[in-house]
Design a protein around this motif. Structure first.
Motif, PDB file in Angstrom:
ATOM      1  N   HIS A  67       1.028  -1.038  -0.036  1.00  0.00           N
ATOM      2  CA  HIS A  67       0.061  -0.016  -0.029  1.00  0.00           C
ATOM      3  C   HIS A  67       0.952   1.356   0.282  1.00  0.00           C
ATOM      4  CE1 HIS A  67      -2.963   2.817   1.148  1.00  0.00           C
ATOM      5  NE2 HIS A  67      -3.985   2.025   0.753  1.00  0.00           N
ATOM      6  N   CYS A  84     -11.074   5.930  -2.389  1.00  0.00           N
ATOM      7  CA  CYS A  84     -10.120   5.685  -1.309  1.00  0.00           C
ATOM      8  C   CYS A  84      -9.742   6.806  -0.616  1.00  0.00           C
ATOM      9  CB  CYS A  84      -8.697   5.377  -2.346  1.00  0.00           C
ATOM     10  SG  CYS A  84      -7.332   5.111  -1.129  1.00  0.00           S
ATOM     11  N   ALA A 116      -6.632   8.915  -1.088  1.00  0.00           N
ATOM     12  CA  ALA A 116      -6.567   9.514  -2.692  1.00  0.00           C
ATOM     13  C   ALA A 116      -5.981  10.977  -2.586  1.00  0.00           C
ATOM     14  CB  ALA A 116      -7.844   9.331  -3.457  1.00  0.00           C
ATOM     15  N   CYS A 121      -2.222  10.621  -2.226  1.00  0.00           N
ATOM     16  CA  CYS A 121      -1.668   9.530  -2.524  1.00  0.00           C
ATOM     17  C   CYS A 121      -0.828   9.929  -4.037  1.00  0.00           C
ATOM     18  CB  CYS A 121      -2.556   8.273  -3.068  1.00  0.00           C
ATOM     19  SG  CYS A 121      -1.690   7.081  -3.829  1.00  0.00           S
ATOM     20  N   ALA A 133      -2.667   8.418  -7.183  1.00  0.00           N
ATOM     21  CA  ALA A 133      -4.220   8.320  -7.174  1.00  0.00           C
ATOM     22  C   ALA A 133      -4.622   8.511  -8.655  1.00  0.00           C
ATOM     23  CB  ALA A 133      -4.647   9.427  -6.375  1.00  0.00           C
ATOM     24  N   CYS A 188      -9.560   5.809  -8.348  1.00  0.00           N
ATOM     25  CA  CYS A 188      -9.344   5.975  -6.629  1.00  0.00           C
ATOM     26  C   CYS A 188     -10.389   6.934  -6.261  1.00  0.00           C
ATOM     27  CB  CYS A 188      -8.052   6.338  -6.478  1.00  0.00           C
ATOM     28  SG  CYS A 188      -6.871   5.239  -7.114  1.00  0.00           S
ATOM     29  N   CYS A 202      -6.159  -1.535  -2.272  1.00  0.00           N
ATOM     30  CA  CYS A 202      -5.468  -0.277  -3.121  1.00  0.00           C
ATOM     31  C   CYS A 202      -5.534  -0.731  -4.455  1.00  0.00           C
ATOM     32  CB  CYS A 202      -4.108  -0.275  -2.708  1.00  0.00           C
ATOM     33  SG  CYS A 202      -3.280   0.919  -3.923  1.00  0.00           S
ATOM     34  N   TRP A 203      -6.155   0.258  -5.329  1.00  0.00           N
ATOM     35  CA  TRP A 203      -6.422  -0.137  -6.843  1.00  0.00           C
ATOM     36  C   TRP A 203      -4.940  -0.366  -7.313  1.00  0.00           C
ATOM     37  CZ3 TRP A 203     -10.979  -1.703  -7.696  1.00  0.00           C
ATOM     38  CH2 TRP A 203     -12.074  -1.369  -7.118  1.00  0.00           C
ATOM     39  N   LYS A 204      -4.190   0.359  -7.011  1.00  0.00           N
ATOM     40  CA  LYS A 204      -2.614   0.183  -7.653  1.00  0.00           C
ATOM     41  C   LYS A 204      -2.204  -1.412  -7.271  1.00  0.00           C
ATOM     42  CE  LYS A 204       1.788   2.363  -8.086  1.00  0.00           C
ATOM     43  NZ  LYS A 204       2.694   1.322  -7.426  1.00  0.00           N
TER      44      LYS A 204
HETATM   45  S1  SF4 Z   1      -3.113   4.061  -5.737  1.00  0.00           S
HETATM   46 FE1  SF4 Z   1      -4.253   3.030  -3.935  1.00  0.00          FE
HETATM   47  S2  SF4 Z   1      -3.740   4.149  -1.953  1.00  0.00           S
HETATM   48 FE2  SF4 Z   1      -3.349   5.526  -3.969  1.00  0.00          FE
HETATM   49  S3  SF4 Z   1      -5.290   6.329  -4.073  1.00  0.00           S
HETATM   50 FE3  SF4 Z   1      -5.460   4.549  -5.477  1.00  0.00          FE
HETATM   51  S4  SF4 Z   1      -6.257   3.147  -4.010  1.00  0.00           S
HETATM   52 FE4  SF4 Z   1      -5.674   4.683  -2.727  1.00  0.00          FE
END
Ligand code: SF4
Ligand SMILES: Nc1ncnc2c1ncn2[C@@H]1O[C@H](COP(=O)(O)OP(=O)(O)OP(=O)(O)O)[C@@H](O)[C@H]1O
Ligand SMILES: Nc1ncnc2c1ncn2[C@@H]1O[C@H](COP(=O)(O)OP(=O)(O)OP(=O)(O)O)[C@@H](O)[C@H]1O
Ligand code: SF4
Ligand SMILES: [Mg+2]
Ligand SMILES: [Mg+2]
Lengths: 339, 376
Positions: free
Chosen positions: B296, B333, B336, B339, B342, B346, B364-366
Motif C-alpha cells: 500500500h 480511497c 487518494a 496519494c 491516485a 481511486c 489499493c487499486w494500484k
Molecule cells: S493508488 Fe491505492 S492508495 Fe493510492 S489512491 Fe489509489 S487506491 Fe488509494
C-alpha cells in the motif's frame, strides 16, 4: 581559550557557543538533598553546526538547555557566546538578558503549552517583535510575520493568521513555534525534543524543514533528544550524556558507527529498527536497571553499577575524564581498548 | 504445518466493525468497517498516523467506546462469544480484564495518586472478577506473580504512583492488565513516552509474555520500528479503515532484503516465540515465492519516513497533507487526496480489501492492478 574583545560588534568567532565545566545543582528537601543535574560539562558549538544532546530521561539534557538559555543560573562554570562570557558578573543585568534572548532562542517539546491559548497566530508571532521593538509599523511587522510563515511552510498565510493555537494540528503548532523562534533572527537555537510529541510522518517533515532553515540561516543548533535515530539524520555531532556528564562526543558517524563508551553502545543496541530478518528477535540488552538518582551519583565511573565491563578500578579509581581518540572523538571509559 | 494448526480457534474474530462518534457537527467515522482475527499466542501490531483510529479500534474491542461514540455495526467474537450487544454488567463481569484487557494510552500518567499500587490492583480485581472470587491471599499472590513477571521488586505494591519512575509505572500498568489472566491484551502506545533503554527492556518483557504465557496481544503505536520488534502481523490503518494487513516479514521486506519464503517465516532461527499460527482458514497453499514487501502506498510512505539509526539518509520522506475529515471522508480511497498514484478510479470507488499474496491483505487499486504485484 581566551575571550576576544567583547565589544567587537559584528566580528563573529567560528565558535558560536562554548560551555566550560558547567554545573547545576538543585537543593531540595530544605537543602538536605543535592541533585547534581549537570555535573561538569564542556563542549563547543561551531557556527552553523547542529549538535545533538542525547541520553536517557533525567540525564540533564533539559537542564543544560535551560542553562544555555539563561533560564537557569549555573552553580559554577561558564557559558561563552561568540567568545563573550555570559555568566560573568558584568553580563548579569536585565538589559543583557534581554539582548541575549534575541540571539539565543529555545523551541520546547510541547508547542501547545508554550503558546497563549487566547492569542491568534498573528499575536503569537507579533509578540516577540513587540517585546524586542523590532519593526516600526504594523505593516512592517505583518511583512516579517508573512515571511517567517513562508519559511515554515504555513501558506497561504491569511488562512492561519486569525486561528487560535488549538485550531492547528500538532505539526502545524510546532511549525508556528519554530517560526516564533526564528522571527528575531537568532544565532543559536536550542530545540528540546521538538518532535517527540508529533507522529512519525509529520516528525520527518518538521525535521526536514528545520534542517533546511538551519542551513539557509546558518544557525547554530542544539538538538536535545532521547531518540538517537533522529539525531543520526539531523545532527553533525552527537554528545551522549549520562547522569549529568558527557560520556562520549564526536561526529555522528564516529559515535554511531564506532562507539567507544559502553553506555553509547547500549543506547545504540536498544534502538528498534524495521529491518527484515530482525523481526521479533529477542535482544539481549547489555545494561540492566534504571538510571540512578542524580541525588546519589555512584563513585568512580558513574556508569559502573550498570556497566557490563566494570571492574573494581571503575568503582574505586577517580572518574575518567574525556579522552581523545583522534579528531575530536572523545569518550570517558578507562577500559575502551579492552572492550 | 499450517494444516495441523488450523483446528485451533482464534481468540478474537472481528468482522466489519464500526464505531462512530456522534458529535454536534456530525458522525465522526473513526472506525469504519475493519475485519481481522487473532490466534492464541499471536501478536498483531496496529499502526498509522495520529487520528487514524487506533485507540478507537482498541476500545471498540472492549466494547467500551468513549462518549459520544457508539458501535454502529459489526461483530466481535472473543473466545467464541459475541460481545457486541452484551450488557454493560456482563461485559464488566465476564469479558473485560478476565478475557480481554487494555493498557490505555497514557495510563501510566493517570494512576490515582492517593492509592498504593496494591490498592489500585485490588480495585481493578473487585471491578472485574466474578463476585464470589474475593480472597485477599489469592489476590496478593496473583499480584506478586505479575509484578515479578514484569521485573518489578515486591515492594512496589506498597508504593504510590509518584514514587515510581516512568518505566516502573508502565510495568505496573501492564501487570494490572495481566493479573486477571486474560488471553488477549491490547496495549496502546505502551512505550512511546519512554526512552530507548527502558523501551527495549519493556519490549523484551512483552515478548516473553507471548512466549511463556501464550498470550495474544494487539500492540498499538505510530512507530513502525517498534512494531518490527513485537508483532507477528501488522495492520496499517488509515482514516478509520484497514489499508494493509500482512506478516511482519512481508511488511518489512525490501528489495535488498526480501522476506524469507513464507512457509518458513515463523520458524527462523533465533525467533523466541512459538510458530505463529495461521490466522484464518483458507490459506491452503503455503507460498514459496518471496514477498515483495509493503504494497500500500501509505505503508510505503510510513516506512520511508522512519529514520534508521544504522542507515544514513540525507533526506527523510514524509507524507504531505493531512488525514481527511472523518465526518465527510473522501468517497473513493480515503488516501487518494495524498496519494501520488491516485487516479480517477481511486477518487470514485473505494478499493476492496484483497488478499494479494497469501496472508497479505491490501486495499489499493494500484496494488491490485499493477502487474508487478500480480500473484501467479
Ligand atoms: S493508488 Fe491505492 S492508495 Fe493510492 S489512491 Fe489509489 S487506491 Fe488509494
Ligand atoms: N527544578 C528542579 N528541581 C529539582 N530537581 C530537578 C529540577 N529540574 C530537574 N531536576 C532533576 O535534574 C535531573 C536532570 O533533569 P532534566 O530535566 O535536565 O533531564 P532530561 O535529560 O531533560 O530528562 P527528560 O529526557 O526526561 O526530559 C533529574 O534528576 C531531574 O529530576
Ligand atoms: N471521544 C471522541 N469524540 C469525538 N471524536 C473522537 C473521540 N475520540 C476520538 N475521536 C476522533 O476519532 C478519530 C480517531 O481517533 P483515535 O483516538 O482513535 O486515533 P489514534 O489513531 O489513536 O490517534 P493517536 O495516535 O493520536 O492516539 C480522530 O479523528 C479523533 O479526533
Ligand atoms: S570506566 Fe569502567 S564502568 Fe565506566 S564505562 Fe568504562 S568499563 Fe564501564
Ligand atoms: Mg528533558
Ligand atoms: Mg491513540
Amino acid at each position: 581559550m581566551q575571550s576576544p574583545e567583547s565589544t567587537s560588534v559584528g566580528l563573529r568567532t567560528p565558535i558560536a557557543l562554548e560551555l566550560k565545566n558547567l554545573r547545576k545543582e538543585f537543593h531540595v528537601h530544605r537543602g538536605k538533598t543535592i541533585i547534581k543535574a549537570v555535573d561538569g560539562i564542556s563542549f563547543s558549538l561551531k557556527r552553523g553546526e547542529i549538535l545533538g544532546l542525547v541520553g536517557e530521561s533525567g540525564c540533564g539534557k533539559t537542564t543544560t538547555g535551560k542553562l544555555v538559555m539563561r533560564l537557569l543560573k549555573p552553580s559554577s562554570g561558564s557559558i561563552l557566546v561568540d567568545g563573550e562570557d555570559t555568566t560573568a558578573e558584568s553580563a548579569n543585568s536585565k538589559e543583557s538578558d534581554f539582548a541575549y534572548r534575541r540571539r539565543v532562542q529555545m523551541i520546547f517539546q510541547d508547542p501547545y503549552a508554550s503558546m497563549n491559548p487566547h492569542f491568534k497566530i498573528r499575536d503569537v508571532l507579533e509578540e516577540p517583535l513587540l517585546i524586542h521593538r523590532v519593526g516600526e509599523t504594523k505593516e512592517e511587522r505583518t511583512e516579517m510575520i508573512s515571511a517567517v510563515m513562508g519559511k515554515v511552510k504555513m501558506t497561504p498565510v491569511e488562512e492561519y493568521l486569525d486561528r487560535h493555537p488549538h485550531m492547528l494540528s500538532g505539526g502545524q503548532r510546532q511549525r508556528i513555534a519554530t517560526a516564533r523562534t526564528l522571527i528575531l533572527r537568532p544565532e543559536i537555537i536550542v530545540a528540546d525534543e521538538p518532535v517527540s510529541m508529533i507522529d512519525l510522518s509529520t516528525r520527518a517533515e518538521i525535521l526536514q524543514l528545520m534542517k533546511t532553515i538551519q542551513q539557509e540561516m546558518e544557525l547554530s543548533f542544539i538538538y536535545i533528544t532521547h531518540d538517537i535515530s533522529t539525531a543520526r539524520y539531523f545532527t553533525d555531532r552527537i554528545a551522549v550524556m549520562y547522569l549529568g556528564r558527557i560520556v562520549e562526543i564526536g561526529t555522528q558517524d564516529e559515535v554511531i558507527d564506532d562507539p567507544k563508551h559502553p553506555y553509547t553502545k547500549a543506547l545504540i543496541q536498544a534502538v528498534c529498527e524495521p529491518v527484515s530478518g530482525r523481526v521479533g528477535l529477542m535482544r539481549e540488552l547489555d545494561i540492566k536497571g534504571e538510571i540512578p538518582s542524580a541525588a546519589n551519583i555512584p563513585s568512580g565511573c558513574r556508569f559502573h553499577p550498570r556497566c557490563p565491563y566494570a571492574t573494581k578500578d571503575c568503582a574505586e579509581q577517580a572518574e575518567p575524564e574525556l579522552m581523545d581518540v583522534g579528531g575530536g572523538h572523545q569518550h570517558a571509559c578507562r577500559r575502551w581498548k579492552e572492550i | 504445518m499450517s494444516e495441523t494448526t488450523n483446528t485451533v480457534d482464534p481468540v478474537l474474530q472481528v468482522k466489519d466493525l464500526r464505531l462512530h462518534y456522534f458529535t454536534s457537527k456530525g458522525a465522526v467515522k473513526a472506525l469504519d468497517g475493519v475485519s481481522f482475527d487473532l490466534m492464541p499466542g499471536e501478536a498483531l501490531g496496529l499502526v498509522g498516523e495520529s487520528g487514524c483510529g487506533k485507540t478507537t479500534t482498541g476500545v471498540a474491542l472492549l466494547n467500551m467506546p468513549s462518549p459520544p461514540g457508539r458501535i454502529v455495526g459489526g461483530s466481535i467474537i472473543i473466545d467464541g462469544i459475541e460481545i457486541v450487544g452484551m450488557s454493560e454488567r456482563d461485559l464488566r463481569r465476564t469479558v473485560r480484564w478476565s478475557k480481554i484487557s487494555m493498557v490505555f494510552q497514557g495510563a501510566m500518567n493517570c494512576l490515582t495518586p492517593v492509592y498504593t499500587i496494591r490498592k489500585l490492583m485490588v480495585e481493578t480485581w473487585k471491578e472485574h472478577a466474578p463476585d464470589a472470587s474475593f480472597n485477599a491471599a489469592a489476590i496478593e499472590e496473583r499480584m506478586l506473580k505479575y509484578t515479578r513477571r514484569m521485573g518489578l521488586p515486591d515492594h512496589v505494591l506498597g508504593r504510590y504512583p509518584h514514587e515510581l519512575s516512568g518505566g516502573m509505572k508502565q510495568r505496573v500498568v501492564i501487570a494490572m492488565a495481566l493479573f486477571l489472566e486474560p488471553r488477549l491484551i491490547i496495549m496502546d502506545e505502551p512505550t512511546t513516552a519512554l526512552d530507548v533503554i527502558v523501551q527495549a527492556q519493556i519490549l523484551n518483557l512483552i515478548k516473553e509474555l507471548k512466549r511463556d504465557l501464550k498470550l495474544s496481544y494487539i500492540f498499538i503505536t505510530h512507530d513502525l520500528a517498534t512494531e518490527a520488534e513485537v508483532a507477528d502481523r501488522i495492520m496499517v490503518m488509515y482514516a478509520g479503515k484497514m489499508a494493509e494487513l500482512g506478516m511482519s516479514e512481508q511488511i518489512f521486506a525490501t528489495p535488498e532484503a526480501p522476506a524469507a519464503p513464507l512457509a518458513t517465516s515463523g520458524s527462523q532461527a533465533g525467533h523466541g516465540s512459538p510458530e505463529p499460527l495461521t490466522s484464518a482458514a483458507g490459506h491452503g497453499s503455503p507460498a514459496t515465492k518471496q514477498s515483495r514487501g509493503p504494497l500500500h502506498p501509505y505503508t510505503q510512505k510510513l516506512l520511508a519516513s522512519t529514520p534508521l539509526l544504522r542507515k544514513k539518509v540525507s533526506e527523510l520522506a514524509f507524507i504531505p497533507g493531512s488525514p481527511p475529515d472523518l465526518i465527510a471522508p473522501p468517497p473513493g480511497c480515503r488516501f487518494a487526496p495524498r496519494c501520488p498514484f491516485a487516479r480517477s478510479k481511486c477518487n470514485e470507488t473505494e478499493p476492496p480489501v484483497v488478499e494479494i499474496e497469501p496472508r497479505h491483505l491490501v486495499a489499493c487499486w494500484k496494488a491490485m492492478e499493477d502487474p508487478a504485484y500480480a500473484v501467479s
